[in-house]
Design a protein around this motif. Structure first.
Motif, PDB file in Angstrom:
ATOM      1  N   PHE A  26       1.066  -1.300  -0.404  1.00  0.00           N
ATOM      2  CA  PHE A  26      -0.366  -0.045  -0.112  1.00  0.00           C
ATOM      3  C   PHE A  26       0.596   1.584   0.141  1.00  0.00           C
ATOM      4  O   PHE A  26       1.590   1.623   0.492  1.00  0.00           O
ATOM      5  CB  PHE A  26      -0.446  -0.376   1.235  1.00  0.00           C
ATOM      6  CG  PHE A  26      -1.895  -1.481   1.157  1.00  0.00           C
ATOM      7  CD1 PHE A  26      -2.804  -0.844   0.846  1.00  0.00           C
ATOM      8  CD2 PHE A  26      -1.605  -2.218   2.275  1.00  0.00           C
ATOM      9  CE1 PHE A  26      -3.976  -1.975   0.303  1.00  0.00           C
ATOM     10  CE2 PHE A  26      -2.447  -3.796   1.842  1.00  0.00           C
ATOM     11  CZ  PHE A  26      -3.330  -3.904   1.620  1.00  0.00           C
ATOM     12  N   PRO A  27      -0.035   2.214  -0.711  1.00  0.00           N
ATOM     13  CA  PRO A  27       1.189   3.665  -0.336  1.00  0.00           C
ATOM     14  C   PRO A  27       1.403   4.416   1.001  1.00  0.00           C
ATOM     15  O   PRO A  27       0.678   3.697   2.325  1.00  0.00           O
ATOM     16  CB  PRO A  27      -0.113   4.619  -1.725  1.00  0.00           C
ATOM     17  CG  PRO A  27      -0.906   4.142  -1.049  1.00  0.00           C
ATOM     18  CD  PRO A  27      -0.985   2.543  -1.211  1.00  0.00           C
ATOM     19  N   VAL A  28       2.255   4.658   1.443  1.00  0.00           N
ATOM     20  CA  VAL A  28       2.541   5.521   2.266  1.00  0.00           C
ATOM     21  C   VAL A  28       2.117   6.416   2.264  1.00  0.00           C
ATOM     22  O   VAL A  28       2.995   7.590   0.919  1.00  0.00           O
ATOM     23  CB  VAL A  28       3.727   5.559   2.601  1.00  0.00           C
ATOM     24  CG1 VAL A  28       4.361   5.466   3.699  1.00  0.00           C
ATOM     25  CG2 VAL A  28       4.350   3.127   3.095  1.00  0.00           C
ATOM     26  N   PHE A  29       1.972   7.181   2.869  1.00  0.00           N
ATOM     27  CA  PHE A  29       1.162   8.564   3.005  1.00  0.00           C
ATOM     28  C   PHE A  29       1.876   9.977   3.763  1.00  0.00           C
ATOM     29  O   PHE A  29       2.567   8.590   4.938  1.00  0.00           O
ATOM     30  CB  PHE A  29       0.033   9.626   2.996  1.00  0.00           C
ATOM     31  CG  PHE A  29      -0.717   9.219   1.984  1.00  0.00           C
ATOM     32  CD1 PHE A  29      -0.785  10.367   0.820  1.00  0.00           C
ATOM     33  CD2 PHE A  29      -1.122   7.663   1.437  1.00  0.00           C
ATOM     34  CE1 PHE A  29      -1.481   9.624  -0.522  1.00  0.00           C
ATOM     35  CE2 PHE A  29      -1.741   7.965  -0.130  1.00  0.00           C
ATOM     36  CZ  PHE A  29      -1.659   8.351  -0.767  1.00  0.00           C
ATOM     37  N   THR A  30       2.424  10.794   4.203  1.00  0.00           N
ATOM     38  CA  THR A  30       2.700  12.133   5.034  1.00  0.00           C
ATOM     39  C   THR A  30       1.420  12.943   5.033  1.00  0.00           C
ATOM     40  O   THR A  30       1.155  12.480   4.321  1.00  0.00           O
ATOM     41  CB  THR A  30       4.088  12.826   4.907  1.00  0.00           C
ATOM     42  OG1 THR A  30       4.072  13.644   3.377  1.00  0.00           O
ATOM     43  CG2 THR A  30       4.959  12.132   4.594  1.00  0.00           C
ATOM     44  N   PRO A  31       1.731  13.258   6.811  1.00  0.00           N
ATOM     45  CA  PRO A  31       0.210  14.264   6.845  1.00  0.00           C
ATOM     46  C   PRO A  31      -0.099  15.328   5.638  1.00  0.00           C
ATOM     47  O   PRO A  31      -1.144  15.296   5.135  1.00  0.00           O
ATOM     48  CB  PRO A  31       0.301  14.840   8.127  1.00  0.00           C
ATOM     49  CG  PRO A  31       1.609  13.758   8.611  1.00  0.00           C
ATOM     50  CD  PRO A  31       2.293  12.871   7.905  1.00  0.00           C
ATOM     51  N   GLN A  32       0.939  16.002   4.999  1.00  0.00           N
ATOM     52  CA  GLN A  32       1.151  17.075   3.711  1.00  0.00           C
ATOM     53  C   GLN A  32       0.382  16.113   2.812  1.00  0.00           C
ATOM     54  O   GLN A  32       0.369  16.972   1.552  1.00  0.00           O
ATOM     55  CB  GLN A  32       2.508  17.086   4.402  1.00  0.00           C
ATOM     56  CG  GLN A  32       2.788  18.543   2.986  1.00  0.00           C
ATOM     57  CD  GLN A  32       1.508  19.911   3.722  1.00  0.00           C
ATOM     58  OE1 GLN A  32       1.498  20.037   4.291  1.00  0.00           O
ATOM     59  NE2 GLN A  32       0.779  20.281   2.536  1.00  0.00           N
TER      60      GLN A  32
END
Length: 208
Positions: A50-56
């Motif tokens: 799955f893709p990893v996101f930062t809050p931004q």
């Protein structure tokens, strides 16, 4: 190093289901439970898929619906998996998103108490799936004890946020009954909760 988390799904335009108004549901990977009829079994698979996101990065993805959020009193609802495990991510997201976005959470509350406490200033609405208040039923269905859930419910009640909490009380085929649902409600009312959502799970057993 920025906070980041694997996300199994982002669902736009949820209307009065996963929060007030128009909401975007953000589902995190990883859960503390192993429920028989898991609704999101992918949250227990390999996180690398799955893709990893930062809050931004997440903000950049969801802000396309800012107009809907502001017009309807909606915002972002964090689910999973167990979103309380991503408390630091949610806190950071709250600090950078527009102030009038509502932040909701769909949680089973089976996490360490400090995570629950850390999110009390952040969360506008809680959707808590308690499965069943009976310890034996809960453990048979989830594979975990519910003592931490009960402690965390008391923390929410003691911090005067019970009015922000909707407690989902499912009728789980082969596990509990109408009577145990009603007993769960009685115990929760004694703790100060008043908002309940009773419904029935549809059987969807995990694949072995």
């Amino acid at each position: 190093m920025p906070t980041s988390a694997p996300i199994i799904g982002i669902v736009r335009h949820s209307i009065n289901v996963d929060g007030d108004g128009v909401c975007t549901l953000v589902a995190f990977h990883t859960c503390t439970l192993a429920c028989t009829y898991c609704l999101n079994p992918q949250s227990l698979t390999d996180a690398d898929k799955f893709p990893v996101f930062t809050p931004q990065e997440l903000l950049e993805r969801v802000k396309i619906d800012d107009l809907y959020f502001q017009a309807t009193g909606g915002g972002v609802t964090f689910g999973g998996g167990e979103p309380m495990l991503r408390a630091a991510f949610i806190q950071e997201f709250r600090s950078i998103c527009p102030e009038n976005w509502k932040i909701s959470i769909e949680t089973a509350l089976n996490v360490k108490a400090e995570l629950v406490k850390s999110l009390i200033p952040v969360i506008d609405k809680y959707y808590v799936d308690i499965k069943d208040m009976d310890t034996a039923i809960y453990e048979q269905y989830t594979g975990r004890n519910n003592s931490q859930v009960i402690e965390n419910l008391r923390i929410l009640a003691d911090n005067k946020v019970a009015d922000k909490v909707i407690i989902r009380i499912p009728l789980i085929p082969d596990y509990n009954t109408d009577a145990s649902q009603q007993e769960s409600i009685r115990l929760l009312e004694e703790m100060g909760f008043r908002n309940f959502d009773r419904f029935e799970y549809i059987k969807n057993p995990k694949k072995s």
